[in-house]
Design an enzyme around this catalytic site. Sequence first.
Site, PDB file in Angstrom:
ATOM      1  N   SER A  47      -4.405  -3.124  -0.282  1.00 25.06           N
ATOM      2  CA  SER A  47      -3.132  -3.610  -0.826  1.00 25.06           C
ATOM      3  C   SER A  47      -3.301  -4.714  -1.874  1.00 25.06           C
ATOM      4  CB  SER A  47      -2.202  -4.076   0.299  1.00 25.06           C
ATOM      5  OG  SER A  47      -1.916  -2.983   1.159  1.00 25.06           O
ATOM      6  N   ASN A  49      -9.325   3.380  -7.211  1.00 28.55           N
ATOM      7  CA  ASN A  49      -9.561   4.583  -6.403  1.00 28.55           C
ATOM      8  C   ASN A  49      -8.247   5.360  -6.374  1.00 28.55           C
ATOM      9  OD1 ASN A  49     -10.035   6.511  -4.475  1.00 28.55           O
ATOM     10  ND2 ASN A  49     -10.306   5.083  -2.767  1.00 28.55           N
ATOM     11  N   TRP A  50      -8.212   6.417  -7.165  1.00 35.99           N
ATOM     12  CA  TRP A  50      -6.951   7.169  -7.286  1.00 35.99           C
ATOM     13  C   TRP A  50      -6.667   8.019  -6.043  1.00 35.99           C
ATOM     14  CZ3 TRP A  50      -6.982   9.481 -12.987  1.00 35.99           C
ATOM     15  CH2 TRP A  50      -6.979   8.409 -13.889  1.00 35.99           C
ATOM     16  N   LYS A  51      -7.652   8.175  -5.177  1.00 36.83           N
ATOM     17  CA  LYS A  51      -7.515   9.033  -3.999  1.00 36.83           C
ATOM     18  C   LYS A  51      -7.030  10.430  -4.450  1.00 36.83           C
ATOM     19  CE  LYS A  51      -6.990   4.937  -1.232  1.00 36.83           C
ATOM     20  NZ  LYS A  51      -6.476   4.290  -0.033  1.00 36.83           N
ATOM     21  N   HIS A  80     -15.692   5.428   2.417  1.00 36.54           N
ATOM     22  CA  HIS A  80     -14.320   4.926   2.462  1.00 36.54           C
ATOM     23  C   HIS A  80     -13.764   5.163   3.868  1.00 36.54           C
ATOM     24  CE1 HIS A  80     -10.039   4.501   1.776  1.00 36.54           C
ATOM     25  NE2 HIS A  80     -10.364   3.810   0.699  1.00 36.54           N
ATOM     26  N   GLY A 118      -3.154   0.625   2.082  1.00 32.61           N
ATOM     27  CA  GLY A 118      -1.922   1.391   1.894  1.00 32.61           C
ATOM     28  C   GLY A 118      -0.780   0.944   2.792  1.00 32.61           C
ATOM     29  N   GLY A 125      -3.370   2.215  -4.353  1.00 30.51           N
ATOM     30  CA  GLY A 125      -2.029   2.471  -4.880  1.00 30.51           C
ATOM     31  C   GLY A 125      -1.738   1.806  -6.221  1.00 30.51           C
ATOM     32  N   GLU A 174     -13.010  -3.383   2.970  1.00 32.11           N
ATOM     33  CA  GLU A 174     -11.641  -2.885   3.028  1.00 32.11           C
ATOM     34  C   GLU A 174     -11.175  -2.858   4.480  1.00 32.11           C
ATOM     35  OE1 GLU A 174     -10.691  -0.404  -0.740  1.00 32.11           O
ATOM     36  OE2 GLU A 174     -11.394   0.958   0.810  1.00 32.11           O
ATOM     37  N   GLU A 180     -11.075   6.280   4.864  1.00 32.03           N
ATOM     38  CA  GLU A 180     -10.409   7.588   5.023  1.00 32.03           C
ATOM     39  C   GLU A 180     -11.448   8.692   5.263  1.00 32.03           C
ATOM     40  OE1 GLU A 180      -8.052   7.237   1.454  1.00 32.03           O
ATOM     41  OE2 GLU A 180      -7.003   5.574   2.416  1.00 32.03           O
TER      42      GLU A 180
HETATM   43  P1  13P Z   1      -4.498   0.378  -1.360  1.00 26.64           P
HETATM   44  O1  13P Z   1      -4.811  -0.529  -2.520  1.00 26.64           O
HETATM   45  O2  13P Z   1      -3.505   1.440  -1.671  1.00 26.64           O
HETATM   46  O3  13P Z   1      -4.177  -0.412  -0.128  1.00 26.64           O
HETATM   47  O4  13P Z   1      -5.850   1.173  -1.019  1.00 26.64           O
HETATM   48  C1  13P Z   1      -7.030   0.480  -0.925  1.00 26.64           C
HETATM   49  C2  13P Z   1      -8.142   1.442  -0.912  1.00 26.64           C
HETATM   50  O5  13P Z   1      -8.296   2.202   0.033  1.00 26.64           O
HETATM   51  C3  13P Z   1      -9.033   1.490  -2.072  1.00 26.64           C
HETATM   52  O6  13P Z   1     -10.157   2.240  -1.811  1.00 26.64           O
END
Ligand code: 13P
Length: 248
Positions: free
Chosen positions: A210, A9-11, A93, A171, A232, A165, A95
């Site tokens: 993470s 997931n590149w966000k 997600h 993150g 990330g 998650e 977020e």
């Molecule tokens: P990180 O791997 O950066 O913690 O993010 C996880 C995530 O939100 C994947 O959707």
Amino acid sequence: MRRSLVVGNWKMNGSRSANRELLKQLLSAESSGSDVAVCPPAIYLSEVAEQLGGSSIGWGVQNLSEADSGAYTGEISAAMVADLGCKFAIVGHSERRTLYAETDSLVASKALQASAAGVVPIVCVGETFEQRNAEQTLQVVGRQLRALLEHEQFGELGEWVVAYEPVWAIGTGLTATPAQAQAVHAFIRGELAAVSQSLADKVRILYGGSVKAANAVELFAETDIDGGLVGGASLDGSEFIAICRAAG
Ligand code: 13P
């Protein structure tokens, strides 16, 4: 036997040139033994699709609209997602739930919308730090999951994936221990089994929060962890490749 799956997931990261470089790296290390996909920002999808076309690496979106088409400025429909050859759509997600106030029922609608267009929804669930401390993890995850399981159109859902998650692990560099993650994954599997054993046997449950090359092997060794949803670390080619190998 469920085949493992790793999704990047590149966000809201990347650029045309950075994406090209990253994908070049992933393509040079293809066939990790697990299913692999990346979810770039939607604006880059057609270039990503062009570069990945013909490879074993799939692509998907990070979000989509619950509506079919029409006057929804800024939104992307499931039909458009399918038109771009997307295999997956991340929905719910944390977020999106936190920053854009997405509710359990909206997330369920998005999952059904994706599925109806032939796109596999990756339904994200997970508790906050406060909820974990208050021992509400299973209650929260159960509620998020049941919004879909108890949806009147649940019977129409095709293939789908769950991503656990924990919000406190996203993150932050904090990762759930393999045992903590496995406990929630086993709970999710149990909730699926309460609907039907064949559902529990086939739905892949990914862990996200993470995930890195350094902790992936241990996490993926757990019985109910079928791969990862990686933020990330998916932006770093060699890290992501190592995570995909750990899943394979
Ligand atoms: P990180 O791997 O950066 O913690 O993010 C996880 C995530 O939100 C994947 O959707």
